[in-house]
Every structure is written in C-alpha cells, then in structure tokens.
Design an enzyme around this catalytic site. Structure first.
Site, short mmCIF file in Angstrom:
data_model
loop_
_atom_site.label_atom_id
_atom_site.label_comp_id
_atom_site.label_asym_id
_atom_site.label_seq_id
_atom_site.Cartn_x
_atom_site.Cartn_y
_atom_site.Cartn_z
N ASN A 11 0.87 -1.18 0.00
CA ASN A 11 0.00 0.00 0.00
C ASN A 11 0.90 1.23 0.00
O ASN A 11 1.50 1.57 1.03
CB ASN A 11 -0.89 -0.02 1.25
CG ASN A 11 -1.73 1.25 1.36
OD1 ASN A 11 -1.78 2.06 0.44
ND2 ASN A 11 -2.39 1.43 2.50
N TRP A 12 0.99 1.87 -1.15
CA TRP A 12 1.93 3.00 -1.29
C TRP A 12 1.40 4.31 -0.71
O TRP A 12 2.11 5.29 -0.69
CB TRP A 12 2.31 3.17 -2.76
CG TRP A 12 3.50 2.33 -3.13
CD1 TRP A 12 3.86 1.14 -2.58
CD2 TRP A 12 4.49 2.63 -4.12
NE1 TRP A 12 5.00 0.68 -3.16
CE2 TRP A 12 5.40 1.57 -4.11
CE3 TRP A 12 4.68 3.68 -5.01
CZ2 TRP A 12 6.52 1.53 -4.95
CZ3 TRP A 12 5.77 3.65 -5.86
CH2 TRP A 12 6.68 2.58 -5.82
N LYS A 13 0.12 4.31 -0.32
CA LYS A 13 -0.48 5.54 0.22
C LYS A 13 -0.19 6.72 -0.72
O LYS A 13 -0.15 6.51 -1.94
CB LYS A 13 0.04 5.78 1.64
CG LYS A 13 -0.14 4.52 2.52
CD LYS A 13 0.12 4.71 3.95
CE LYS A 13 -0.13 3.39 4.68
NZ LYS A 13 -0.05 3.50 6.11
N HIS A 98 -9.52 1.58 4.87
CA HIS A 98 -8.24 1.80 5.56
C HIS A 98 -8.44 2.86 6.64
O HIS A 98 -9.18 3.83 6.43
CB HIS A 98 -7.16 2.24 4.56
CG HIS A 98 -5.79 2.20 5.16
ND1 HIS A 98 -5.35 3.16 6.05
CD2 HIS A 98 -4.79 1.29 5.05
CE1 HIS A 98 -4.12 2.84 6.44
NE2 HIS A 98 -3.76 1.71 5.85
N GLU A 100 -6.81 5.25 7.53
CA GLU A 100 -6.49 6.62 7.11
C GLU A 100 -7.62 7.24 6.29
O GLU A 100 -7.56 8.43 5.97
CB GLU A 100 -5.16 6.62 6.33
CG GLU A 100 -3.98 6.42 7.27
CD GLU A 100 -2.76 5.79 6.61
OE1 GLU A 100 -2.69 5.70 5.38
OE2 GLU A 100 -1.84 5.37 7.37
N GLU A 166 -5.57 -4.43 10.67
CA GLU A 166 -4.53 -3.42 10.89
C GLU A 166 -4.85 -2.62 12.15
O GLU A 166 -5.64 -1.67 12.10
CB GLU A 166 -4.46 -2.44 9.70
CG GLU A 166 -4.12 -3.07 8.39
CD GLU A 166 -3.49 -2.05 7.43
OE1 GLU A 166 -2.40 -2.34 6.92
OE2 GLU A 166 -4.07 -0.98 7.20
N GLY A 172 2.67 2.53 10.99
CA GLY A 172 3.72 3.54 10.94
C GLY A 172 4.42 3.83 12.26
O GLY A 172 5.16 4.79 12.38
N SER A 209 3.40 -1.78 10.40
CA SER A 209 4.83 -1.84 10.72
C SER A 209 5.51 -3.17 10.37
O SER A 209 6.44 -3.59 11.07
CB SER A 209 5.06 -1.51 12.20
OG SER A 209 4.67 -0.18 12.46
N GLY A 230 2.88 -0.99 4.30
CA GLY A 230 2.92 0.43 3.89
C GLY A 230 4.35 0.84 3.58
O GLY A 230 4.94 0.44 2.58
N GLY A 231 4.93 1.63 4.46
CA GLY A 231 6.24 2.24 4.25
C GLY A 231 7.29 1.30 3.67
O GLY A 231 7.96 1.65 2.68
P1 13P Z 1 3.06 0.65 7.66
O1 13P Z 1 3.53 -0.66 7.11
O2 13P Z 1 3.82 1.83 7.10
O3 13P Z 1 2.97 0.64 9.14
O4 13P Z 1 1.56 0.87 7.12
C1 13P Z 1 0.67 -0.16 7.24
C2 13P Z 1 -0.53 0.17 6.46
O5 13P Z 1 -1.24 1.11 6.77
C3 13P Z 1 -0.80 -0.65 5.28
O6 13P Z 1 -2.07 -0.43 4.79
#
Ligand code: 13P
Length: 248
Positions: A11-13, A98, A100, A166, A172, A209, A230-231
């Site tokens: 997930n590149w956000k 999600h 966010e 999640e 994060g 994470s 994510g990251g």
């Molecule tokens: P991180 O892996 O950066 O914690 O993000 C997780 C996430 O929100 C994946 O959708």
C-alpha cells in the site's frame, strides 16, 4: 514454511511519482523466480495505476487501488474515482476502509463501497482494526466485530473479499501486537465470519509496521494469510527482503 500463496500487498499511500515505475524492476524479477508462489499486489496512488499495470504485464504481480467511490460506475462526483474506472485501468483489487480513510467513511459507506467494487468484479481488501483507546478500554473485539458485520452487511458471496487486520496503533509506529494478541484477534475475526455465516475461507492479512526484522516472527503465526505493507513496500530492496525472510 514456504511463502506459497501468502499475500504481500504493497500500500503505497500518497507516495510515488511517474519515475517510481522503475522501482518495480527488482520486484518483477523476484516475482519470476521459479516456484515463488507468493501473491504480490501493488496498490499505488490512482495516478500510477496504469503505468504499474503496463509495467507488470508479463509478471504475476497484480495492481489495485487504495479506495473507490460508493457509485460503481460514473456520476457527478467531483474528484472521485469509481470501481469501473479502476477496472478500466487494469486494476484488479481495491483497498476499502483503511483507517487513514475512515474519518470520511463510516461502516455504512464502507459497505456501499464494497458492493460497488464487487459489482465491478474487483477483489476487495477490507481493512479493520482498533484504535489505541479501544485497545486500552478492552474494546478490540467489539470494534472488530462491528467493522466486520456492518462492513459486510448483506453481502452473500465473500470469495473476492480479503480482510486486513490493521491495528491503528501499529500503523507507521514500528510497534506490532504480541504474538498472542495477534493470534487471538485473527482467530476472533475468523470465528466472527464463521458465526455470521459469512465466508469461512476468507483470507485474513495482518498490516502495521511489517518489516524485515519482524517478518519471521509474524510468519510463525500460522493463521495469517499474508501482509498489507505500507512504508516498507515503497523501497523495493526492503520489500524483497521481507518476502525473502518470510521463507524459512
Ligand atoms: P506501515 O507498514 O507503514 O505501518 O503501514 C501499514 C498500512 O497502513 C498498510 O495499509
């Protein structure tokens, strides 16, 4: 243990530029390793879906979006992207709910979005997870149950729905749940789906994470079907490292 059929969803956000497509080269090569059966899916921002689809055409990697509108096709909704548009770009998956995006999306709206995506035959990655305050108040199960049952309300066939657990406090932060808590919560999600006579074979992923240091421990939890990352997924070396380390 192998990583056969384990999902690694990136997930590149809100990251990535037109140049980012080049950072798929190594992952594409890795995905072509004979016998690698991991399922690799990239969910870049809308702006990069088409170029990611083109780039991964001759590989097993699939592409998805990070959200969609409640209306499956077209309409006067400024700034919105529909499931049909995602499909038209070659996207096969869509992340819905999600944390966010949950400020603008209650469970009812998330339910409508899932319906719109399924109408267009997209695969859905439904994100659920408790906030830190819920956890502290021992409300994790209550929150997960509500997000699941309301999000999946009146949906009969869930064969195209993947659940991603999640915990919001894990995203994060570098902090992941204890092995015991994770096992317990994944089992709870599975049982909730079963009891409500929803789909019993749903894939359940973990997100929050995930990194090369914790993947081995996470892989030990045998009821997890994969990871939403994510990251760490935006750096191809790190992403590959996670996949490599997931194999014992
Ligand atoms: P991180 O892996 O950066 O914690 O993000 C997780 C996430 O929100 C994946 O959708």
């Amino acid at each position: 243990m192998t990583n056969n059929n384990i999902y690694f969803i990136a997930n590149w956000k809100m990251f990535g530029s037109t140049k980012s497509v080049n950072s798929l080269n190594k992952v594409i090569s890795y995905s072509k390793i004979k016998k690698l059966k991991a399922k690799i899916i990239y969910c870049p921002p809308y702006t990069l879906i088409k170029s990611f689809v083109n780039k991964t055409k001759n590989s097993n990697i699939e592409i998805g979006a990070q959200d969609c509108h409640v209306q499956p096709k077209y309409g006067p909704f400024t700034g919105a992207i529909s499931s049909k548009m995602i499909k038209d770009l070659g996207g096969k998956f869509v992340i819905i709910g999600h944390s966010e995006t949950r400020l603008e999306n209650d469970n009812k709206k998330i339910n409508s979005k899932i319906k719109s995506a399924l109408d267009e035959k997209l695969n859905v990655i439904l994100c659920i997870g408790e906030k830190l305050i819920d956890k502290k108040k021992n409300k994790t199960k209550f929150v997960l149950r509500k997000q699941l049952l309301q999000g999946l309300k009146n949906l009969k066939n869930l064969s195209k729905v993947i659940i991603a657990y999640e915990p919001v406090w894990s995203i994060g932060t570098g902090i992941i749940p204890t092995e015991n808590d994770l096992k317990k919560n994944i089992r709870f999600i599975r049982n909730t789906l079963k009891i409500s006579k929803k789909f019993t074979k749903s894939k359940i992923l973990y997100g929050g994470s995930v990194n090369p240091k914790n993947i081995k421990n996470l892989m030990r939890i045998d009821n997890i079907d994969g990871f939403l990352i994510g990251g760490a997924s935006t750096n191809e070396k790190i992403f590959i490292d996670i996949m490599k380390k997931s194999i014992n």
